[in-house]
Structure formats: C-alpha cells, structure tokens
Write an enzyme that holds these catalytic residues in place. Structure first.
Site, PDB file in Angstrom:
ATOM      1  NE  ARG A 172      -3.158   1.052   3.909  1.00 63.33           N
ATOM      2  CZ  ARG A 172      -4.232   0.769   4.832  1.00 63.33           C
ATOM      3  NH1 ARG A 172      -4.849  -0.010   4.529  1.00 63.33           N
ATOM      4  NH2 ARG A 172      -2.847   1.331   5.682  1.00 63.33           N
ATOM      5  CE  LYS A 187      11.324  -0.149  12.125  1.00 64.81           C
ATOM      6  NZ  LYS A 187      11.311  -0.968  11.933  1.00 64.81           N
ATOM      7  N   PRO A 188      10.201  -2.850   7.545  1.00 67.77           N
ATOM      8  CG  PRO A 188      10.768  -5.346   7.467  1.00 67.77           C
ATOM      9  CD  PRO A 188      11.126  -3.525   7.414  1.00 67.77           C
ATOM     10  CB  SER A 242       1.262   2.911  18.169  1.00 67.16           C
ATOM     11  OG  SER A 242       2.347   2.616  18.073  1.00 67.16           O
ATOM     12  CD  GLU A 263      -3.097   5.599   6.378  1.00 62.81           C
ATOM     13  OE1 GLU A 263      -4.397   5.332   7.171  1.00 62.81           O
ATOM     14  OE2 GLU A 263      -3.509   6.327   4.886  1.00 62.81           O
ATOM     15  CB  CYS A 297      -5.871   0.361  11.797  1.00 61.90           C
ATOM     16  SG  CYS A 297      -5.998  -0.077  10.406  1.00 61.90           S
ATOM     17  CD  GLU A 394      -5.319   0.150  17.380  1.00 61.72           C
ATOM     18  OE1 GLU A 394      -4.132   0.691  18.123  1.00 61.72           O
ATOM     19  OE2 GLU A 394      -5.608   0.407  16.583  1.00 61.72           O
TER      20      GLU A 394
HETATM   21  P1  NAD Z   1       4.019  -0.234  16.536  1.00 63.65           P
HETATM   22  O1  NAD Z   1       3.475   1.649  15.827  1.00 63.65           O
HETATM   23  O2  NAD Z   1       4.628  -0.053  17.385  1.00 63.65           O
HETATM   24  O3  NAD Z   1       5.130  -0.284  15.194  1.00 63.65           O
HETATM   25  C1  NAD Z   1       4.776   0.363  13.694  1.00 63.65           C
HETATM   26  C2  NAD Z   1       5.566   0.348  13.284  1.00 63.65           C
HETATM   27  O4  NAD Z   1       7.123   1.093  13.995  1.00 63.65           O
HETATM   28  C3  NAD Z   1       7.273  -1.130  13.459  1.00 63.65           C
HETATM   29  O5  NAD Z   1       7.711  -0.450  12.156  1.00 63.65           O
HETATM   30  C4  NAD Z   1       8.069  -0.737  14.488  1.00 63.65           C
HETATM   31  O6  NAD Z   1       9.528  -0.792  14.139  1.00 63.65           O
HETATM   32  C5  NAD Z   1       8.135   1.087  14.115  1.00 63.65           C
HETATM   33  N1  NAD Z   1       8.733   2.013  15.453  1.00 63.65           N
HETATM   34  C6  NAD Z   1       8.239   1.346  16.589  1.00 63.65           C
HETATM   35  N2  NAD Z   1       8.457   2.671  17.546  1.00 63.65           N
HETATM   36  C7  NAD Z   1       9.528   3.600  16.238  1.00 63.65           C
HETATM   37  C8  NAD Z   1      10.459   4.664  17.156  1.00 63.65           C
HETATM   38  N3  NAD Z   1      10.698   4.962  17.590  1.00 63.65           N
HETATM   39  N4  NAD Z   1      11.168   5.031  15.395  1.00 63.65           N
HETATM   40  C9  NAD Z   1      10.196   4.651  14.371  1.00 63.65           C
HETATM   41  N5  NAD Z   1       9.821   3.433  14.083  1.00 63.65           N
HETATM   42  C10 NAD Z   1       9.489   2.652  15.009  1.00 63.65           C
HETATM   43  O7  NAD Z   1       2.991  -0.678  15.992  1.00 63.65           O
HETATM   44  P2  NAD Z   1       2.445  -1.859  15.438  1.00 63.65           P
HETATM   45  O8  NAD Z   1       2.293  -2.877  17.087  1.00 63.65           O
HETATM   46  O9  NAD Z   1       3.894  -2.509  14.368  1.00 63.65           O
HETATM   47  O10 NAD Z   1       1.131  -1.956  15.198  1.00 63.65           O
HETATM   48  C11 NAD Z   1      -0.650  -1.753  15.603  1.00 63.65           C
HETATM   49  C12 NAD Z   1      -0.883  -0.635  15.749  1.00 63.65           C
HETATM   50  O11 NAD Z   1      -0.638  -0.136  13.948  1.00 63.65           O
HETATM   51  C13 NAD Z   1      -2.673  -0.632  15.757  1.00 63.65           C
HETATM   52  O12 NAD Z   1      -2.166   0.958  16.339  1.00 63.65           O
HETATM   53  C14 NAD Z   1      -2.856  -0.412  14.706  1.00 63.65           C
HETATM   54  O13 NAD Z   1      -4.582   0.496  14.961  1.00 63.65           O
HETATM   55  C15 NAD Z   1      -1.625   0.630  13.693  1.00 63.65           C
HETATM   56  N6  NAD Z   1      -1.915  -0.037  11.779  1.00 63.65           N
HETATM   57  C16 NAD Z   1      -2.771   1.397  11.134  1.00 63.65           C
HETATM   58  C17 NAD Z   1      -3.680   1.145  10.116  1.00 63.65           C
HETATM   59  C18 NAD Z   1      -4.050   1.884   8.603  1.00 63.65           C
HETATM   60  O14 NAD Z   1      -3.961   1.790   8.066  1.00 63.65           O
HETATM   61  N7  NAD Z   1      -4.296   3.123   9.907  1.00 63.65           N
HETATM   62  C19 NAD Z   1      -3.304  -0.368   9.320  1.00 63.65           C
HETATM   63  C20 NAD Z   1      -2.302  -1.305  10.225  1.00 63.65           C
HETATM   64  C21 NAD Z   1      -1.943  -1.042  12.260  1.00 63.65           C
END
Ligand code: NAD
Length: 493
Positions: A172, A187-188, A242, A263, A297, A394
C-alpha cells in the site's frame, strides 16, 4: 499427512527468504548481528534476519538517493509494467506469501491468502495509476498568462510498516511510491520482517532497478529512524502503526518539513440500529471483529447496539463466537490464530479483567488459553461502559465489547466519543438514517451495512488521531507527488 506437508512447505518457504538487508540491489549482513523471528503459534524461532545499524540505515538512504533521479525519469509506462509484473509474480507465489505470513504473524492461512489478494491489488491498481499522473494547462483569469500545473515525485521516501498486515501494509506504500517515481527505504516491523524481504526479492525479479527499494530490518528502530529522518535528502515519511509512535515521528519529521502520511490507530464504532437486518449485522460484526484475530486498525472495537435489539444481538453473536475454531493458523479449518506475541495476550486479559471489575458481563470466553502459543479465547462482553479501557483503547484482540443506547443522538455521541476517527460501521435499513450517519460519524471511512471496507481502489485513512493522508484510490498516488505551478506570458499578447 497434512502436517508433514505443511512442515515441508514451511521449511521450503523459509529457506527461500534471505534474512539480509537489501541495499542498492545487494543483500548484505547487518552490522549488529541478527534478530530472531518467532512463530506466535509455538513461540519457536523460525528464522533470523539482519539487525541493521544506524550506518546500515543511512547506507540504504544513500542507495535510495542515488537511484532517485533515474527512477523519476523512467517513463511511467515502464514503471507501470514493472508493477504489473510484480502483481503477476505475486499470483504465482501466492501460496508462499500466504504461508510466510501465517508463520511469522499467526493469521489463519485462509486469511493470509486473502491478504495476498488484497495486498496484490495495490500493485495492479497503482500500475494503472502510474500512467495517469495528469496536470493542467490553462489561461489565467486575467488573460495575461498561461498557467501550467504538473506533478513530480516528491523524492526519496522512508516507509515504516506494522506487523499486522505484513504484505498489504508494504504494498500500500511501495506501489504508489514506485508509480509516482519515488525511491524508498522500507523498514518492516521487527516481529514480521520476512514477508517484506520476500516481497523485495519479488520486486527485483520483476525488474525493479537496484536501489529503488531498499529494506532495513533492525532492533535499533528509534535510532535508525531518527538518523534517516534527520537527513535532509529524505523528502517523505509514510508510517503505519500506533498513534503514540506516529505522533513522535511527526514531531521529528517537522524539522525537515517532510511530506508525511500517517495511518495510525483506530477505535471503530459498530452501530446496530433496531431497524437493521440483524442476520446481516451479525455476519458483518464477525468479519469486522475477528478478521486478523481482531488485530486490525479497522477492527470493530465498540459494538454500540440499540437496547431494543441488544439482547438478541448478544445472543446471536455469542452463539457464533462459541463456534469459532482456535488453533495454529496453518491447521485446516482454523478461524482464530494466536495473537502476535505473549504481551498481546496479557493485554487482552487486562482489558477483560478491568471490564468485569467495573460491572461488565463476560458472556463467553474471556481467558488466555494455556500452552506455548499466544492464544486468547474469542470473547463477548456485554454492558460495557463508555469509559472502560476496553472501550477507550484499541483492543487488538478477539473481544466483542457491547454498549447499549436508546436514541439515535446517543448512538452518534457514543460513536464519536473517542480520540480516533479511522472507520465506522453502521447497520440500518433506513436509508435516510444511513445518510445521516455518514455525515455525523466522524471518521475517514464508513461501512454502511458492510463489515469490511478495505479496497485498493478506495482512499483508506482516518481523521483525528487516526492519521493524515490517504492510501489507495485515486488519492493514494498524490501522497508521493508534489505539485508544481508555472506561469508564463500568454502567447497572444
Ligand atoms: P507500532 O507503532 O508499535 O510499530 C509500527 C512500526 O513502527 C514498526 O515497524 C515498528 O518497528 C516501528 N517503530 C516503533 N517505534 C519506532 C520509533 N521510535 N521510531 C520509528 N519507528 C518505530 O505499531 P504495531 O504494533 O506494529 O502495529 C499496530 C498499530 O498499527 C495499531 O495501533 C494499529 O491500529 C495500527 N495500524 C494502523 C493502520 C492504518 O492504516 N491506520 C493499519 C494497520 C495498523
């Protein structure tokens, strides 16, 4: 027999993923060693990937910067053909990708296959959009000049993805970036890096030039991201994850005045009016809640049900929930896999305990399932209060939490009583009421008598603390384009 086949298939698919970093077309080791990747259904390590350092991250950005100009000049038709080829290759490798996602993230195989189809659509859609980046050529209102408006790729992008949809969240972002003529560092999520690495290999096989997409996996997420964001050569940040992390990244992106797409989290209301088709509402609720084991999400977080039909709704959905099959996502017939990690189970336990303590009624489920995997029982909680954590946060787990309302105004107030605004679901057979809800429920997306809205052709995104910008649809490519306006004298003066 089946088990042996899956074990063999898993070994094969894991062996085909290189656990290295992709920088400038070369697969290289990370400076900080390796990271273990676990299967949440067993807790066992299934692979290792490179642990990239800050310097590795900056080398990936160097590669994206070096490739930017040539990729921007590559004719749109060529960019389109590469994306189309990537979509075709994904169809050939669909089973590999589905199994890989189930292994590293836990979702049932049937759902993983669904994600391959959905995630793939972004490649096909943006291969079609790549050749339709248009502009304007028009006289100015005074008649003294000609105005030309063109769109140009924004430049090198940093794309950060979450673990819950390992393929779709990557395509996406990557597909519109490539369609627009941007290069990227991807960065996954550290929990689920394998799918993105396999996808990067697929892009190479589809003919993507070296350096256009670079992938870094790392445990030093914050430090590596800070260094990339602080580099003035970066022009765009697209983040899915998040809200707290998104907010922190937005602040960092502000220094470079980066174009950003965010997102973020959701807390979707799922409103059922007494005039709804209750069978359809329950079907929609099962999809909106239990897709991805509730870890979306877009997952329905708050079921807001009119009191005249609430008992019946709770009875019907509880019957359905009791029939769900829980187990490892690779087992046939499983509908609910493990949560992504043990911490997620602890969170579900906390939410249920707190709701119970404050007077909510656990109708079915409500407990962790003992064993090595991160399993939680599919759960229904009735008579939830709007201020309970299960309604405010959430959930990200298989928990149906039901609140009750009496009037339409009350339903709208409850639906909007959140800092989030990603998606809302409404079930009603009254068309005028449905139209009112589209206006009054404050979200970026709405499902009216449907339980899933995601579609590559639709603009996906939220309002309030759910994010900025849209992914997919005609809008999605503009997140990766800048607008340039030129004025020249009229040729008639
Ligand atoms: P997360 O915020 O913990 O991590 C997301 C990504 O950010 C990961 O790749 C993680 O390694 C990276 N990350 C974490 N800390 C970081 C930092 N300090 N600097 C840079 N990158 C950092 O979220 P998650 O647990 O992987 O995913 C779940 C969250 O994602 C939920 O809140 C969900 O609602 C949201 N989400 C939103 C959508 C949307 O389209 N709105 C879609 C899918 C998931």
């Amino acid at each position: 027999m089946h088990e042996t086949t899956t074990v063999d298939a898993a070994a094969g698919v894991l062996a085909r993923v290189t656990g290295k970093l992709l920088i400038g077309g070369a697969w290289v080791d990370g400076e900080n060693g390796v990271i273990d990747v676990a299967d949440p259904a067993t807790g066992r390590t299934i692979a290792t990937v490179a642990d990239g350092s800050v310097a590795d991250g900056l080398r990936a950005l160097d590669a994206a910067v070096a490739a930017q100009e040539a990729w921007a000049r590559t004719p749109a038709r060529e960019r389109s053909v590469i994306l189309r080829r990537a979509w075709e290759l994904l169809q050939d490798r669909a089973e590999d990708f589905a199994l890989l996602m189930t292994l590293e993230m836990g979702k049932p195989l049937a759902e993983a296959r669904g994600e391959v189809a959905y995630g793939g659509e972004f490649l096909r859609w943006f291969s079609e959009e790549a050749v339709r980046i248009d502009g304007r050529y028009t006289p100015n209102p005074e008649g003294t000049g000609t105005m030309v408006v063109t769109h140009r790729p924004v430049g090198p992008c940093y794309l950060i993805t979450p673990w819950n949809f390992p393929l779709a969240m990557a395509t996406r972002k990557i597909a519109p970036a490539l369609a627009a003529g941007c290069t990227a560092v991807v960065k996954p999520a550290t929990l689920t890096p394998l799918t993105t690495l396999a996808f990067a290999q697929l892009l190479t096989d589809a003919g993507l030039p070296d350096g256009v997409v670079n992938v870094v996996t790392t445990r030093s997420t914050g430090a590596l991201s800070d260094a990339i964001l602080a580099d003035p050569r970066l022009r765009k940040l697209s983040f899915t994850g998040s809200t707290p992390v998104g907010v922190a990244l937005l602040k960092k992106a502000a220094d470079g005045v980066l174009k950003t797409s965010m997102e973020l989290g959701g807390n979707a209301p799922f409103v059922v009016f007494e005039d709804a088709d209750l069978d359809a509402a329950v079907d929609g609720a099962m999809l909106a809640k239990f897709r991805n084991i509730g870890q979306a999400c877009t997952a329905a977080n708050r079921f807001i049900v009119q009191d005249t039909v609430a008992d019946e709704f709770v009875r019907r959905i509880s019957d359905r929930v009791r029939q769900l099959t829980v187990g490892p996502g690779t087992d046939p017939g499983v509908q609910i896999g493990p949560l992504v990690e043990p911490k997620a189970v602890d969170n579900a336990v906390r939410l249920v305990a707190e709701a119970r303590q404050h007077g909510a009624e656990v109708v079915t489920g409500g407990a962790a399932i003992p064993g090595d995997g991160a399993f939680f029982q599919p759960t229904v909680i009735d008579r939830v209060g709007a201020d309970m954590s299960v309604a405010v946060e959430e959930i990200f787990g298989p928990i149906v939490a039901v609140q009750r309302f009496t009037t339409e105004a009350e339903a709208v107030a409850l639906a909007n009583a959140t800092e989030y605004g990603l998606v809302g679901y409404v079930y009603t057979q009254d068309t005028r009421r449905g139209q009112r809800m589209i206006d009054l429920i404050d979200t970026g997306m709405m499902g009216l008598n449907v339980g899933v809205v995601s579609n590559a052709a639709g603009p996906f995104g939220g309002v309030k603390r759910s994010g900025l910008g849209r992914e997919g649809g005609a809008e999605g490519i503009h997140e990766y384009l800048e607008t340039k306006y030129t004025l020249m004298p009229t040729p008639y003066a």
